[in-house]
Design a protein around this motif. Structure first.
Motif, PDB file in Angstrom:
ATOM      1  N   VAL A  50     129.211  44.591  41.324  1.00  6.61           N
ATOM      2  CA  VAL A  50     128.401  43.809  42.245  1.00  6.61           C
ATOM      3  C   VAL A  50     126.938  44.152  42.115  1.00  6.61           C
ATOM      4  O   VAL A  50     126.558  45.282  41.910  1.00  6.61           O
ATOM      5  CB  VAL A  50     128.843  44.014  43.707  1.00  6.61           C
ATOM      6  CG1 VAL A  50     130.285  43.704  43.883  1.00  6.61           C
ATOM      7  CG2 VAL A  50     128.517  45.391  44.211  1.00  6.61           C
ATOM      8  N   PHE A  93     124.794  43.990  44.532  1.00  7.59           N
ATOM      9  CA  PHE A  93     124.302  44.711  45.695  1.00  7.59           C
ATOM     10  C   PHE A  93     124.389  46.213  45.505  1.00  7.59           C
ATOM     11  O   PHE A  93     123.488  46.949  45.866  1.00  7.59           O
ATOM     12  CB  PHE A  93     125.085  44.304  46.943  1.00  7.59           C
ATOM     13  CG  PHE A  93     124.527  44.911  48.187  1.00  7.59           C
ATOM     14  CD1 PHE A  93     123.395  44.379  48.758  1.00  7.59           C
ATOM     15  CD2 PHE A  93     125.107  46.022  48.761  1.00  7.59           C
ATOM     16  CE1 PHE A  93     122.859  44.945  49.906  1.00  7.59           C
ATOM     17  CE2 PHE A  93     124.572  46.595  49.894  1.00  7.59           C
ATOM     18  CZ  PHE A  93     123.453  46.046  50.473  1.00  7.59           C
ATOM     19  N   PRO A  96     130.459  48.704  48.565  1.00  4.09           N
ATOM     20  CA  PRO A  96     129.718  47.665  47.849  1.00  4.09           C
ATOM     21  C   PRO A  96     130.494  46.967  46.758  1.00  4.09           C
ATOM     22  O   PRO A  96     130.044  45.945  46.239  1.00  4.09           O
ATOM     23  CB  PRO A  96     128.551  48.446  47.240  1.00  4.09           C
ATOM     24  CG  PRO A  96     129.144  49.794  46.954  1.00  4.09           C
ATOM     25  CD  PRO A  96     130.103  50.046  48.093  1.00  4.09           C
ATOM     26  N   GLY A  97     131.639  47.518  46.343  1.00  2.00           N
ATOM     27  CA  GLY A  97     132.426  46.839  45.323  1.00  2.00           C
ATOM     28  C   GLY A  97     132.500  47.590  44.027  1.00  2.00           C
ATOM     29  O   GLY A  97     132.494  48.807  43.956  1.00  2.00           O
ATOM     30  N   TYR A 128     132.291  44.332  50.137  1.00  2.00           N
ATOM     31  CA  TYR A 128     131.771  43.309  49.237  1.00  2.00           C
ATOM     32  C   TYR A 128     132.533  43.350  47.911  1.00  2.00           C
ATOM     33  O   TYR A 128     132.860  44.424  47.405  1.00  2.00           O
ATOM     34  CB  TYR A 128     130.288  43.552  48.941  1.00  2.00           C
ATOM     35  CG  TYR A 128     129.367  43.465  50.131  1.00  2.00           C
ATOM     36  CD1 TYR A 128     128.777  42.256  50.492  1.00  2.00           C
ATOM     37  CD2 TYR A 128     129.079  44.593  50.886  1.00  2.00           C
ATOM     38  CE1 TYR A 128     127.908  42.186  51.580  1.00  2.00           C
ATOM     39  CE2 TYR A 128     128.223  44.528  51.976  1.00  2.00           C
ATOM     40  CZ  TYR A 128     127.638  43.324  52.312  1.00  2.00           C
ATOM     41  OH  TYR A 128     126.779  43.251  53.393  1.00  2.00           O
ATOM     42  N   SER A 129     132.770  42.185  47.315  1.00  2.00           N
ATOM     43  CA  SER A 129     133.338  42.067  45.975  1.00  2.00           C
ATOM     44  C   SER A 129     134.645  42.862  45.882  1.00  2.00           C
ATOM     45  O   SER A 129     135.565  42.606  46.635  1.00  2.00           O
ATOM     46  CB  SER A 129     132.298  42.522  44.943  1.00  2.00           C
ATOM     47  OG  SER A 129     132.646  42.078  43.650  1.00  2.00           O
ATOM     48  N   HIS A 160     125.866  36.402  44.333  1.00  2.24           N
ATOM     49  CA  HIS A 160     127.090  37.154  44.570  1.00  2.24           C
ATOM     50  C   HIS A 160     126.952  37.882  45.901  1.00  2.24           C
ATOM     51  O   HIS A 160     126.166  38.819  46.014  1.00  2.24           O
ATOM     52  CB  HIS A 160     127.321  38.144  43.428  1.00  2.24           C
ATOM     53  CG  HIS A 160     128.559  38.962  43.561  1.00  2.24           C
ATOM     54  ND1 HIS A 160     129.776  38.426  43.907  1.00  2.24           N
ATOM     55  CD2 HIS A 160     128.775  40.298  43.387  1.00  2.24           C
ATOM     56  CE1 HIS A 160     130.687  39.387  43.928  1.00  2.24           C
ATOM     57  NE2 HIS A 160     130.104  40.523  43.635  1.00  2.24           N
ATOM     58  N   THR A 161     127.714  37.448  46.906  1.00  2.00           N
ATOM     59  CA  THR A 161     127.764  37.977  48.265  1.00  2.00           C
ATOM     60  C   THR A 161     126.554  37.525  49.083  1.00  2.00           C
ATOM     61  O   THR A 161     125.486  37.237  48.530  1.00  2.00           O
ATOM     62  CB  THR A 161     127.908  39.509  48.345  1.00  2.00           C
ATOM     63  OG1 THR A 161     126.693  40.144  47.960  1.00  2.00           O
ATOM     64  CG2 THR A 161     129.058  39.977  47.461  1.00  2.00           C
ATOM     65  N   THR A 200     136.396  43.856  48.888  1.00  5.19           N
ATOM     66  CA  THR A 200     137.311  42.958  49.603  1.00  5.19           C
ATOM     67  C   THR A 200     138.756  43.244  49.222  1.00  5.19           C
ATOM     68  O   THR A 200     139.655  43.069  50.045  1.00  5.19           O
ATOM     69  CB  THR A 200     136.986  41.479  49.326  1.00  5.19           C
ATOM     70  OG1 THR A 200     137.287  41.152  47.956  1.00  5.19           O
ATOM     71  CG2 THR A 200     135.526  41.170  49.604  1.00  5.19           C
ATOM     72  N   ASP A 249     133.450  39.983  51.922  1.00  4.76           N
ATOM     73  CA  ASP A 249     132.455  39.062  51.385  1.00  4.76           C
ATOM     74  C   ASP A 249     132.467  39.114  49.858  1.00  4.76           C
ATOM     75  O   ASP A 249     132.269  40.179  49.269  1.00  4.76           O
ATOM     76  CB  ASP A 249     131.066  39.459  51.908  1.00  4.76           C
ATOM     77  CG  ASP A 249     129.973  38.488  51.501  1.00  4.76           C
ATOM     78  OD1 ASP A 249     130.225  37.587  50.674  1.00  4.76           O
ATOM     79  OD2 ASP A 249     128.847  38.633  52.006  1.00  4.76           O
ATOM     80  N   GLY A 250     132.665  37.954  49.213  1.00  2.59           N
ATOM     81  CA  GLY A 250     132.758  37.916  47.752  1.00  2.59           C
ATOM     82  C   GLY A 250     134.154  38.297  47.318  1.00  2.59           C
ATOM     83  O   GLY A 250     134.367  39.288  46.628  1.00  2.59           O
ATOM     84  N   ASP A 286     129.097  31.471  43.613  1.00  3.74           N
ATOM     85  CA  ASP A 286     129.130  32.904  43.323  1.00  3.74           C
ATOM     86  C   ASP A 286     129.659  33.068  41.901  1.00  3.74           C
ATOM     87  O   ASP A 286     130.763  32.636  41.591  1.00  3.74           O
ATOM     88  CB  ASP A 286     130.047  33.606  44.320  1.00  3.74           C
ATOM     89  CG  ASP A 286     130.078  35.114  44.170  1.00  3.74           C
ATOM     90  OD1 ASP A 286     129.950  35.613  43.033  1.00  3.74           O
ATOM     91  OD2 ASP A 286     130.249  35.805  45.192  1.00  3.74           O
TER      92      ASP A 286
END
Length: 510
Positions: free
Chosen positions: A8, A10, A107-108, A223-224, A479-480, A227, A247-248, A452
């Motif tokens: 990700v 982020f 954060p993924g 995120y990503s 993305h997100t 999830t 999210d994502g 995305d």
């Protein structure tokens, strides 16, 4: 040879001030915590001592001055709680107001450090009402022991290699390199840890974190790949969930081939959107006709297959790094101007900006060392997903991938392709694709972005249906979105849900 990755944006781009942290404090367990699983009481009841963040994270984590850090102990193998243990690195910024509890965030990646997640929600009600907590999943970042496969020199060398030649000799060479990489991971990390770094174990670590943080139920923002962690936690511990925002979305019911092809189409869609916007300016490096953008792009990057572009860094810009740098910039439309700069430089024979973007993606630091993001990504993915060992399946996937993302097609498809890295992995996978089932789960929220590139919109629709979650649709090319895109419609709905458990309502589109 470039290995497929899903990292990700982020997690790579959080940017605040690095500093030390506060004095030590021990979190006291609450009397209303649910009982721990059998045999795990010593882990669930361990003290959590917050203190200085010295020795935690890397410069790129950029932890703000008020951050506190700690490590907790978990079993490497939850089936053997008296066996080897691992330490999970955690970060926290305490709530400034009337505290609800902790908000655990990821954060993924997989493989991205989560310590800097404590910066999410600054200047919002989340900062007042929650201890914001980030963590490095087992084997990742500052958690111990760490996943290690390549030295910095080996990583640089791998990135400089030309793309795979899908002739029989080229395929044999690529598969030999995969076996060598897998062997290095086994030797340097150990098969005991490699066997137990997947989602299956991380969600159990998350439940230990919930308990030692003193929370009867988990509030979580992922995120990503985060999830996938959230959905797996909901499936295993539905009774311990207070609130989940995912999210994502990564849809756990997809097999690796489906996921790869959806992602390829997602990146192509965002490339097309970027090219159309770029074409509105006379000096666009891809020209002013969007219909010709793929051909123009391929003409820019094709020479790098044999000759790197000049850079101020002595490494130069390889073909693989150019593709990685472009993909990094496609994660958010906020980076499109930087992508234009990079492609303009490449048109003029230089590759500095794209190399910097590739370094960001790969976790390479200014001193030439690396975060273990990519090694951890490979290790986690290879125990989370089933192996593809049929050459015919791999060949079909390669052909369909080229059709789905023509801007990534080097035009050298042969009807064959090397087996992917995980086919050579030294330990078995521990998860299989399946629809998530979490009876009794309270209302949860899924956020999905229409364009995305990394986790396409439909995956969010599908995950929301499996969880019975409320779906927030965000219209955008990134993305997100929640708390990272600056959209008040999404942010207000997410904050209201996390704080007051107020569902956003069916069909919210922002």
């Amino acid at each position: 040879m470039q290995r497929g990755r899903l990292v990700v944006l982020f997690g790579a781009l959080c940017a605040l001030i690095v500093s030390g942290c506060t004095s030590a404090e021990t979190s006291a367990p609450r009397a209303d915590l649910p009982p721990p699983p059998d045999g795990l009481s010593k882990f669930y009841s361990q003290p959590l001592e917050w203190g200085s963040c010295e020795g935690f994270g890397s410069p790129e984590d950029r932890l703000p001055p008020k951050t506190e850090c700690a490590r907790i102990t978990v079993p490497v193998d939850y089936a053997r709680p008296d066996g080897p243990t691992a330490q999970i690195a955690m970060s926290r910024i305490p709530a400034t107001g009337d505290k609800i509890g902790s908000l655990l965030m990821n954060p993924g990646g997989p493989g991205v450090s989560g310590l800097s997640m404590v910066t999410v929600g600054n200047r919002t009600e989340l900062a007042d009402r929650f201890d914001r907590v980030g963590f490095d999943p087992r084997g990742v970042g500052s958690s111990l022991p760490a996943i290690v496969c390549l030295t910095p020199q080996e990583a640089d060398s791998e990135r400089a290699e030309p793309p795979t030649d899908n002739t029989p000799a080229g395929i044999a060479e690529a598969e030999a390199e995969n076996r060598e990489y897998a062997d290095r991971c086994a030797q340097r990390t150990g098969t005991e840890l490699l066997t137990h770094v997947g989602t299956r174990e991380v969600v159990q670590d998350m439940d230990v974190m919930r308990a030692v943080l003193g929370d009867p139920k988990l509030s979580y923002l992922g995120y990503s790949y985060g999830t996938r962690l959230g959905a797996a936690y909901a499936e295993k511990f539905p009774q311990n969930v207070r609130a989940l925002v995912l999210d994502g979305a990564v849809d756990s019911s997809q097999d690796p081939v489906q996921e790869s092809l959806r992602q390829a189409a997602g990146f192509q869609g965002v490339f097309n959107a970027y090219a159309a916007e770029c074409a509105q300016t006379a000096d666009c490096p891809l020209g002013t006709d969007p219909a010709q953008s793929v051909a123009r792009f391929r003409a820019l990057v094709a020479p790098l297959e044999t000759t790197p572009a000049a850079t101020t860094d002595p490494r130069g810009l390889s073909y693989g790094d150019a593709i990685t740098g472009v993909q990094q910039a496609l994660y958010s439309d906020e980076l499109w101007s930087i992508l234009t700069q990079g492609l303009t430089e490449l048109r003029d024979g230089r590759g500095d900006t794209l190399l910097q973007l590739a370094d960001m993606y790969d976790g390479r630091r200014e001193d030439g060392t690396y975060a273990n993001t990519q090694d951890a990504f490979n290790a986690i993915r290879c125990v989370d997903d089933p192996r593809i060992t049929d050459p015919a399946v791999v060949a079909r996937q390669d052909a369909e991938y080229r059709k789905a993302a023509p801007f990534l097609d080097d035009g050298k498809g042969t009807g064959a392709a090397p087996l992917e890295l995980c086919a050579a992995w030294p330990v078995p996978n521990t998860s299989t694709p399946h629809r998530v089932s979490a009876p009794g789960l309270p209302t949860t929220v899924v956020v999905s972005t229409t364009d995305d590139p990394a986790t396409p919109y439909q995956a969010g629709v599908d995950l929301a249906a499996q969880l019975g979650a409320e779906l927030i649709t965000f219209r955008g090319n990134r993305h997100t979105a929640a708390l990272v895109a600056g959209d008040r419609c999404v942010d207000d709905a997410v904050i209201d849900y996390l704080v007051d458990l107020a569902a956003p309502g069916v069909g919210l589109t922002c």
